[in-house]
Design a protein around this motif. Structure first.
Motif, PDB file in Angstrom:
ATOM      1  N   UNK A 278      27.448 -26.566 -15.289  1.00 51.47           N
ATOM      2  CA  UNK A 278      28.298 -27.039 -16.196  1.00 51.47           C
ATOM      3  C   UNK A 278      28.397 -26.482 -17.964  1.00 51.47           C
ATOM      4  N   UNK A 279      27.241 -25.628 -18.237  1.00 49.92           N
ATOM      5  CA  UNK A 279      26.937 -25.331 -19.076  1.00 49.92           C
ATOM      6  C   UNK A 279      27.870 -23.776 -18.904  1.00 49.92           C
ATOM      7  N   UNK A 280      27.383 -23.857 -17.641  1.00 50.89           N
ATOM      8  CA  UNK A 280      28.241 -22.236 -17.627  1.00 50.89           C
ATOM      9  C   UNK A 280      30.056 -22.261 -18.065  1.00 50.89           C
ATOM     10  N   UNK A 281      30.081 -23.375 -17.097  1.00 54.52           N
ATOM     11  CA  UNK A 281      31.854 -23.376 -17.575  1.00 54.52           C
ATOM     12  C   UNK A 281      32.223 -23.449 -19.125  1.00 54.52           C
ATOM     13  N   UNK A 282      31.151 -24.119 -19.723  1.00 51.79           N
ATOM     14  CA  UNK A 282      31.948 -24.340 -21.274  1.00 51.79           C
ATOM     15  C   UNK A 282      31.938 -23.598 -22.158  1.00 51.79           C
ATOM     16  N   UNK A 283      30.609 -22.273 -21.610  1.00 51.67           N
ATOM     17  CA  UNK A 283      30.583 -20.732 -22.542  1.00 51.67           C
ATOM     18  C   UNK A 283      32.102 -19.581 -21.753  1.00 51.67           C
ATOM     19  N   UNK A 284      32.312 -20.274 -20.435  1.00 46.54           N
ATOM     20  CA  UNK A 284      33.730 -19.292 -19.538  1.00 46.54           C
ATOM     21  C   UNK A 284      34.724 -20.111 -20.637  1.00 46.54           C
ATOM     22  N   UNK A 285      34.908 -21.360 -20.749  1.00 44.38           N
ATOM     23  CA  UNK A 285      36.308 -21.891 -21.545  1.00 44.38           C
ATOM     24  C   UNK A 285      36.116 -20.934 -23.015  1.00 44.38           C
ATOM     25  N   UNK A 286      35.365 -21.311 -23.306  1.00 43.83           N
ATOM     26  CA  UNK A 286      34.995 -20.652 -24.962  1.00 43.83           C
ATOM     27  C   UNK A 286      35.441 -19.114 -24.826  1.00 43.83           C
ATOM     28  N   UNK A 287      34.613 -18.094 -23.826  1.00 48.22           N
ATOM     29  CA  UNK A 287      35.013 -16.541 -24.011  1.00 48.22           C
ATOM     30  C   UNK A 287      36.472 -16.921 -23.731  1.00 48.22           C
ATOM     31  N   UNK A 288      37.396 -17.445 -22.404  1.00 48.42           N
ATOM     32  CA  UNK A 288      38.265 -17.074 -22.562  1.00 48.42           C
ATOM     33  C   UNK A 288      39.285 -17.872 -22.856  1.00 48.42           C
ATOM     34  N   UNK A 289      39.290 -18.684 -23.755  1.00 45.60           N
ATOM     35  CA  UNK A 289      39.878 -18.764 -25.129  1.00 45.60           C
ATOM     36  C   UNK A 289      39.632 -18.600 -26.279  1.00 45.60           C
ATOM     37  N   UNK A 290      39.020 -17.605 -26.666  1.00 41.21           N
ATOM     38  CA  UNK A 290      38.328 -16.674 -27.464  1.00 41.21           C
ATOM     39  C   UNK A 290      38.930 -15.620 -26.860  1.00 41.21           C
ATOM     40  N   UNK A 291      39.203 -15.000 -25.792  1.00 38.98           N
ATOM     41  CA  UNK A 291      40.241 -13.986 -25.648  1.00 38.98           C
ATOM     42  C   UNK A 291      41.520 -14.124 -26.239  1.00 38.98           C
TER      43      UNK A 291
END
Length: 391
Positions: A278-291
């Motif tokens: 779950x934490x990995x999903x939130x981090x991935x979403x943040x990185x994807x949104x940043x890009x």
């Protein structure tokens, strides 16, 4: 992308949809038999994947593609809804934004996957409404919903994104062949904000965009593990059925299954991997949104509708990827099906989760993007006035 090219790309993706539909109407396929030759060669996981992708065609109205013991679709509404969603979401995703082939292909993939997830939610509502009319409140045993629409969206997204990539690359190849300018000296590029400002803005927008998903993950862990739904018999309750339906089980900060084990009996094999993923999903979403937001600094910022569509598609695709990895790598709490079956089962739940909650991320990004973008444009205008007054 211009209106003409956007419409042409949308029509091309829809033609791929029509081709698959004609294939499903003409050729009878038994998806269970498709997996057998691969299993005989020691590639059971590949056979299961091919069968699942072909099974995605079975939700189309009148399709001759069937899984073993599967009932044919009872209504044409899911097919019609999927077709309308594909056209609308693909056009909205490619209409504004970069014309780079890779960016166009990724946006088409996200739009098709999101269309499959929304169609699945629509199918669930139809099934739940029918069950409620026949047997009362939606509870007891959850109805059999049609998950094939999600897989058809994935298949269409993979092929449609390749077609869109090719169509977007043709003008670039033509311009290179004729020696035309690539537009790097345009006024928009010259007005690009400073690199540090662009990175700071992208990080702020991504943070605000990831917050709704973080809240959804926290709430999902609370209402599932620490509420009455922690009881296995709670599936008999209508609310518990809907909770298990919309929340991706592996995308929530979870405690132990037994709420009374908070005294110290923690089953780390259950809640720790789920919390980490779950934490990995939130981090991935943040990185994807940043890009994603960082790419808009080059002057190809979409409108509000396109932002919501792209962010929702991003959430659905990243949840899909994480669900596959989690199901294939992390062990289950008890003996069960093979890892690849768990991974394939996670795909449906993950995309449904993204379709249900991805729009919250999109709205948050659109609002924060508008606020931060307005302040930067105002600052740029003020700098221009000061420079002009100094002259």
């Amino acid at each position: 992308m211009s209106r003409r090219r956007s419409a042409f790309t949308t029509i091309a993706v829809f033609v791929v949809f029509v081709w698959f539909y004609l294939f499903a109407l003409v050729l009878p396929v038994n998806t269970s038999a498709v997996a057998e030759p691969w299993a005989a060669r020691g590639r059971a996981w590949l056979g299961a994947l091919v069968a699942q992708m072909l099974d995605g065609l079975s939700f189309l109205w009148g399709s001759l593609v069937r899984a073993e013991y599967a009932e044919p679709p009872e209504t044409a509404w899911p097919t019609l809804v999927f077709a309308v969603l594909v056209v609308g979401l693909v056009y909205a995703s490619v209409r504004t934004g970069s014309d780079r082939p890779g960016a166009v292909g990724v946006r088409v993939l996200g739009a098709c996957v999101l269309a499959g997830g929304l169609t699945n939610l629509f199918s669930v509502i139809l099934a739940a409404g029918k069950l409620r009319a026949e047997t009362g409140p939606f509870g007891g045993s959850a109805p059999e919903w049609v998950a094939d629409g999600i897989w058809f969206g994935i298949v269409l997204g993979l092929i449609g994104s390749s077609v869109a990539y090719t169509l977007a690359a043709l003008p670039l190849l033509a311009s290179l062949a004729t020696g035309a300018s690539d537009g790097t000296d345009s006024p928009v590029a010259a007005r690009r904000p400073a690199l540090s400002t662009a990175r700071a803005r992208a990080g702020q927008v991504a943070t605000w965009g990831a917050l709704p998903l973080l809240v959804a993950v926290l709430v999902g862990g609370f209402v599932w593990d620490y509420g009455p739904d922690a009881d296995p018999d709670a599936i008999q309750q209508p609310r518990a059925s809907w909770v298990r339906l919309v929340w991706f089980a592996h995308a929530r900060f979870a405690g132990p299954h037994n709420p009374h084990s908070l005294t110290g009996e923690f089953d780390t094999s259950v809640w720790l991997p789920r919390t980490l993923t779950s934490l990995a999903l939130v981090v991935l979403i943040w990185v994807g949104l940043r890009l994603l937001v960082a790419g808009w600094q080059r002057g190809d910022e979409p409108n509000g509708v396109a932002i919501v569509v792209r962010c929702a598609g991003l959430v659905a695709v990243l949840a899909l990827v994480l669900g596959v990895i989690e199901g294939a790598v992390l062990p289950t709490s008890d003996p069960g099906p093979a890892a690849y079956y768990v991974a394939l089962g996670n795909v449906t739940d993950a995309v449904r989760f993204g379709a249900c909650f991805g729009w919250l991320v999109g709205v948050a990004v659109a609002v924060s993007q508008r606020i931060s973008g307005g302040s930067i444009r105002a600052a740029d205008s003020a700098d221009d006035v000061l420079e002009g007054s100094a002259d």
